[in-house]
Motif scaffolding. Structure first.
Motif, PDB file in Angstrom:
ATOM      1  N   ARG A  50       0.834  -1.203   0.000  1.00  0.00           N
ATOM      2  CA  ARG A  50       0.000   0.000   0.000  1.00  0.00           C
ATOM      3  C   ARG A  50       0.872   1.257   0.000  1.00  0.00           C
ATOM      4  O   ARG A  50       0.586   2.244  -0.696  1.00  0.00           O
ATOM      5  CB  ARG A  50      -0.943   0.001   1.199  1.00  0.00           C
ATOM      6  CG  ARG A  50      -1.843   1.228   1.239  1.00  0.00           C
ATOM      7  CD  ARG A  50      -2.818   1.181   2.395  1.00  0.00           C
ATOM      8  NE  ARG A  50      -3.818   0.148   2.217  1.00  0.00           N
ATOM      9  CZ  ARG A  50      -4.906   0.275   1.448  1.00  0.00           C
ATOM     10  NH1 ARG A  50      -5.102   1.407   0.759  1.00  0.00           N
ATOM     11  NH2 ARG A  50      -5.772  -0.697   1.334  1.00  0.00           N
ATOM     12  N   GLU A  51       1.951   1.236   0.786  1.00  0.00           N
ATOM     13  CA  GLU A  51       2.852   2.385   0.819  1.00  0.00           C
ATOM     14  C   GLU A  51       3.425   2.672  -0.560  1.00  0.00           C
ATOM     15  O   GLU A  51       3.442   3.819  -1.023  1.00  0.00           O
ATOM     16  CB  GLU A  51       3.976   2.131   1.829  1.00  0.00           C
ATOM     17  CG  GLU A  51       5.023   3.240   1.880  1.00  0.00           C
ATOM     18  CD  GLU A  51       6.208   2.862   2.731  1.00  0.00           C
ATOM     19  OE1 GLU A  51       7.264   3.523   2.607  1.00  0.00           O
ATOM     20  OE2 GLU A  51       6.113   1.889   3.512  1.00  0.00           O
ATOM     21  N   TRP A  52       3.909   1.627  -1.218  1.00  0.00           N
ATOM     22  CA  TRP A  52       4.447   1.792  -2.568  1.00  0.00           C
ATOM     23  C   TRP A  52       3.361   2.289  -3.528  1.00  0.00           C
ATOM     24  O   TRP A  52       3.598   3.175  -4.363  1.00  0.00           O
ATOM     25  CB  TRP A  52       4.996   0.475  -3.080  1.00  0.00           C
ATOM     26  CG  TRP A  52       6.428   0.191  -2.735  1.00  0.00           C
ATOM     27  CD1 TRP A  52       6.900  -0.712  -1.828  1.00  0.00           C
ATOM     28  CD2 TRP A  52       7.595   0.786  -3.321  1.00  0.00           C
ATOM     29  NE1 TRP A  52       8.259  -0.719  -1.808  1.00  0.00           N
ATOM     30  CE2 TRP A  52       8.723   0.200  -2.717  1.00  0.00           C
ATOM     31  CE3 TRP A  52       7.779   1.757  -4.304  1.00  0.00           C
ATOM     32  CZ2 TRP A  52      10.018   0.547  -3.057  1.00  0.00           C
ATOM     33  CZ3 TRP A  52       9.068   2.110  -4.648  1.00  0.00           C
ATOM     34  CH2 TRP A  52      10.181   1.505  -4.024  1.00  0.00           C
ATOM     35  N   GLY A  96       3.815   5.730  -5.364  1.00  0.00           N
ATOM     36  CA  GLY A  96       4.168   5.585  -6.772  1.00  0.00           C
ATOM     37  C   GLY A  96       5.549   4.981  -6.900  1.00  0.00           C
ATOM     38  O   GLY A  96       6.453   5.288  -6.110  1.00  0.00           O
ATOM     39  N   ALA A  97       5.737   4.122  -7.893  1.00  0.00           N
ATOM     40  CA  ALA A  97       7.000   3.395  -8.032  1.00  0.00           C
ATOM     41  C   ALA A  97       8.178   4.340  -8.248  1.00  0.00           C
ATOM     42  O   ALA A  97       9.216   4.222  -7.583  1.00  0.00           O
ATOM     43  CB  ALA A  97       6.904   2.391  -9.187  1.00  0.00           C
ATOM     44  N   GLU A  98       8.034   5.284  -9.154  1.00  0.00           N
ATOM     45  CA  GLU A  98       9.159   6.168  -9.439  1.00  0.00           C
ATOM     46  C   GLU A  98       9.462   7.081  -8.252  1.00  0.00           C
ATOM     47  O   GLU A  98      10.631   7.258  -7.873  1.00  0.00           O
ATOM     48  CB  GLU A  98       8.874   7.009 -10.683  1.00  0.00           C
ATOM     49  CG  GLU A  98      10.050   7.892 -11.085  1.00  0.00           C
ATOM     50  CD  GLU A  98       9.815   8.629 -12.383  1.00  0.00           C
ATOM     51  OE1 GLU A  98      10.784   9.206 -12.923  1.00  0.00           O
ATOM     52  OE2 GLU A  98       8.659   8.633 -12.872  1.00  0.00           O
ATOM     53  N   ALA A  99       8.419   7.662  -7.650  1.00  0.00           N
ATOM     54  CA  ALA A  99       8.638   8.545  -6.505  1.00  0.00           C
ATOM     55  C   ALA A  99       9.221   7.780  -5.327  1.00  0.00           C
ATOM     56  O   ALA A  99      10.109   8.273  -4.614  1.00  0.00           O
ATOM     57  CB  ALA A  99       7.326   9.217  -6.110  1.00  0.00           C
ATOM     58  N   THR A 114      16.501   6.121  -2.949  1.00  0.00           N
ATOM     59  CA  THR A 114      17.879   6.280  -3.433  1.00  0.00           C
ATOM     60  C   THR A 114      18.432   7.673  -3.150  1.00  0.00           C
ATOM     61  O   THR A 114      19.649   7.855  -3.096  1.00  0.00           O
ATOM     62  CB  THR A 114      17.943   6.039  -4.952  1.00  0.00           C
ATOM     63  OG1 THR A 114      17.124   7.003  -5.623  1.00  0.00           O
ATOM     64  CG2 THR A 114      17.467   4.635  -5.300  1.00  0.00           C
ATOM     65  N   GLY A 115      17.543   8.654  -3.010  1.00  0.00           N
ATOM     66  CA  GLY A 115      17.991  10.021  -2.838  1.00  0.00           C
ATOM     67  C   GLY A 115      18.560  10.623  -4.104  1.00  0.00           C
ATOM     68  O   GLY A 115      19.139  11.713  -4.079  1.00  0.00           O
ATOM     69  N   THR A 145      16.082  -1.294  -9.227  1.00  0.00           N
ATOM     70  CA  THR A 145      14.914  -1.439 -10.097  1.00  0.00           C
ATOM     71  C   THR A 145      13.662  -1.649  -9.264  1.00  0.00           C
ATOM     72  O   THR A 145      13.654  -2.446  -8.314  1.00  0.00           O
ATOM     73  CB  THR A 145      15.079  -2.630 -11.053  1.00  0.00           C
ATOM     74  OG1 THR A 145      16.195  -2.401 -11.899  1.00  0.00           O
ATOM     75  CG2 THR A 145      13.834  -2.820 -11.913  1.00  0.00           C
ATOM     76  N   VAL A 146      12.606  -0.951  -9.633  1.00  0.00           N
ATOM     77  CA  VAL A 146      11.288  -1.168  -9.038  1.00  0.00           C
ATOM     78  C   VAL A 146      10.276  -1.199 -10.164  1.00  0.00           C
ATOM     79  O   VAL A 146      10.368  -0.410 -11.115  1.00  0.00           O
ATOM     80  CB  VAL A 146      10.931  -0.053  -8.024  1.00  0.00           C
ATOM     81  CG1 VAL A 146       9.455  -0.126  -7.636  1.00  0.00           C
ATOM     82  CG2 VAL A 146      11.790  -0.175  -6.774  1.00  0.00           C
TER      83      VAL A 146
END
Length: 444
Positions: free
Chosen positions: A141-143, A147-150, A156-157, A184-185
């Motif tokens: 749910r958090e992901w 959002g995957a990119e955000a 990663t920062g 990768t996500v």
């Protein structure tokens, strides 16, 4: 080839020493095959990420233990598509120790639904207690909400631009992969969330599942997981909510509603389907008014899963539609619709035109309809015979099959003229019909 396999090697190159993906410790690619200089072909195919080759080899004779070893390698390599194929052909995840497989958290972090599904196989599902499943649900749910990119950027920062590519999830759908700062996500967390909620007995609302699906395209696993889950609920509340989307101003919502209604009827294998009549009524009216071609394609697909003269009257006007997807639905829909001894004149005319269509799938669908029907119209047989020299080999195979079913001697020569089947082609059962025809002929 499943895209996650190739990028996993590049992204997780340091994982063998304890790298991270999405913040979780992961395992590197296992050196399975041990010290053997010549690992089995299936292992080599998994290592190369060749999905088609893995499928072919897994269907054949595989030495004991090799398919399980291949499964462990596929999962360690983060290849959900390969893992799913191996599960379908006999891999048993219960023969893998917990330490042989990545953690459920690492798989959820990866965002690849097929990989998570492999780790949630019913044979090893008991390894996870409820608290672990709840934690995985919360992580998904958090992901999903971030959002995957955000989410990848936050972990990663990095301020660099993420590299986005479309990759396979499994044999049926695909999703986006984001690569940034060596990690990768995939953006499959909505589908993972839906699956984990289902396992935990959490009933997400129709509105929530709709929102998850329409945020993506129809080929995304978020779409399939939501439509299938809602269709299997089979209750009036869900049916009414899906039917209400017919008038939604956004085509994506109408498409979603049509898909839920179609699957609700399709999944009912009982003698009395309470949704069959309502579904036919809805789709007949809907087909006459829908302007969006994607939605209309789904509606006509649903119509073709019914039968009778009302369906015929609704479907046939689209036989000459300029969009090939619409003509395909007519060509394939008629086959599910007509079980009468004879086709009507309108149906014969439509099938003759569709067998001469510029699109191979339309020709094949119409030919298959004629082949399986009980109509013995010489004009339809001649139209099938024309297809014995079609540019598409599969169309020719169906034409041979149809002529054999119709006791037409032209099937024999047509079968002999067929070009060799492409590598990897399975047994073409349609061609067995020629042998059956010859037996019938020779007994006369």
């Amino acid at each position: 080839m499943e895209g996650g396999t190739a990028d996993a090697r590049a992204v997780d190159a340091g994982a063998a020493g304890g790298g991270t993906v999405g913040g979780s410790v992961t395992r590197g690619v296992a050196n399975d095959g041990g010290a053997a200089e010549h690992p089995p072909p299936l292992i080599r195919a998994v290592r190369s990420g060749d999905l088609d080759r893995v499928r072919i080899l897994a269907m054949g004779d595989v030495e004991a233990g090799v398919i399980d070893e291949a499964f462990r390698l596929a999962v360690a390599d983060r290849s959900g598509a390969l893992a799913q194929v191996l599960l379908q052909h006999g891999a048993d995840p219960s023969r893998s120790a917990p330490d042989d497989l990545p953690s459920l958290r690492a798989a959820v972090d990866r965002g690849l639904p097929s990989l998570v599904e492999a780790l949630l196989d019913s044979r090893i599902l008991g390894r996870y207690d409820r608290s672990e499943l709840l934690a995985a649900r919360d992580l998904a749910r958090e992901w999903h909400e971030t959002g995957a990119e955000a989410g990848l950027r936050a972990r990663t920062g990095s301020q660099e631009a993420a590299v986005r590519t479309r990759v396979a999830n499994d044999e049926y759908d695909s999703l986006d992969a984001y690569v940034l700062a060596g990690r990768t996500v995939h953006d499959g967390h909505a589908a993972i969330l839906t699956r984990l909620e289902e396992l935990l007995g959490v009933r997400a609302s129709f509105e929530e599942l709709t929102a998850r699906a329409v945020a993506y395209d129809q080929d995304h696993p978020a779409w399939g997981s939501a439509t299938i889950l809602l269709a299997t609920r089979r209750d009036r509340q869900t049916w009414d909510a899906a039917a209400a989307l017919r008038t939604h101003p956004e085509p994506s919502h109408r498409l979603f509603g049509a898909a839920v209604l179609r699957l609700t009827h399709l999944f009912d294998d009982s003698d009395e389907d309470p949704f069959a009549g309502p579904a036919l009524d809805v789709f007949i009216d809907w087909s006459a008014e829908e302007a969006d071609l994607d939605v209309l394609t789904e509606v006509l697909n649903a119509l073709g899963e019914h039968s009778g003269p009302r369906m015929e009257a609704a479907l046939l006007p689209f036989a000459g539609h300029p969009d090939v997807r619409i003509r395909r639905m007519v060509a394939h829909g008629i086959s599910a619709a007509f079980d009468a001894p004879r086709f009507s004149g309108e149906v014969r005319a439509a099938l003759s035109a569709l067998m001469a269509d510029a699109d191979a799938l339309v020709r094949r669908g119409a030919c298959s309809t004629v082949a399986d029907g009980r109509e013995r119209d010489p004009a339809l047989a001649d139209a099938m015979a024309v297809l014995l020299d079609d540019a598409d080999r599969r169309v020719r195979v169906v034409a041979v099959y149809g002529l054999a079913r119709h006791d037409d001697e032209r099937c024999v020569a047509g079968a002999r003229r067929l070009p060799p089947a492409p590598p990897g082609t399975g047994h073409e059962y349609e061609l067995d019909e020629v042998w059956r025809y010859e037996r019938r002929r020779d007994r006369l």
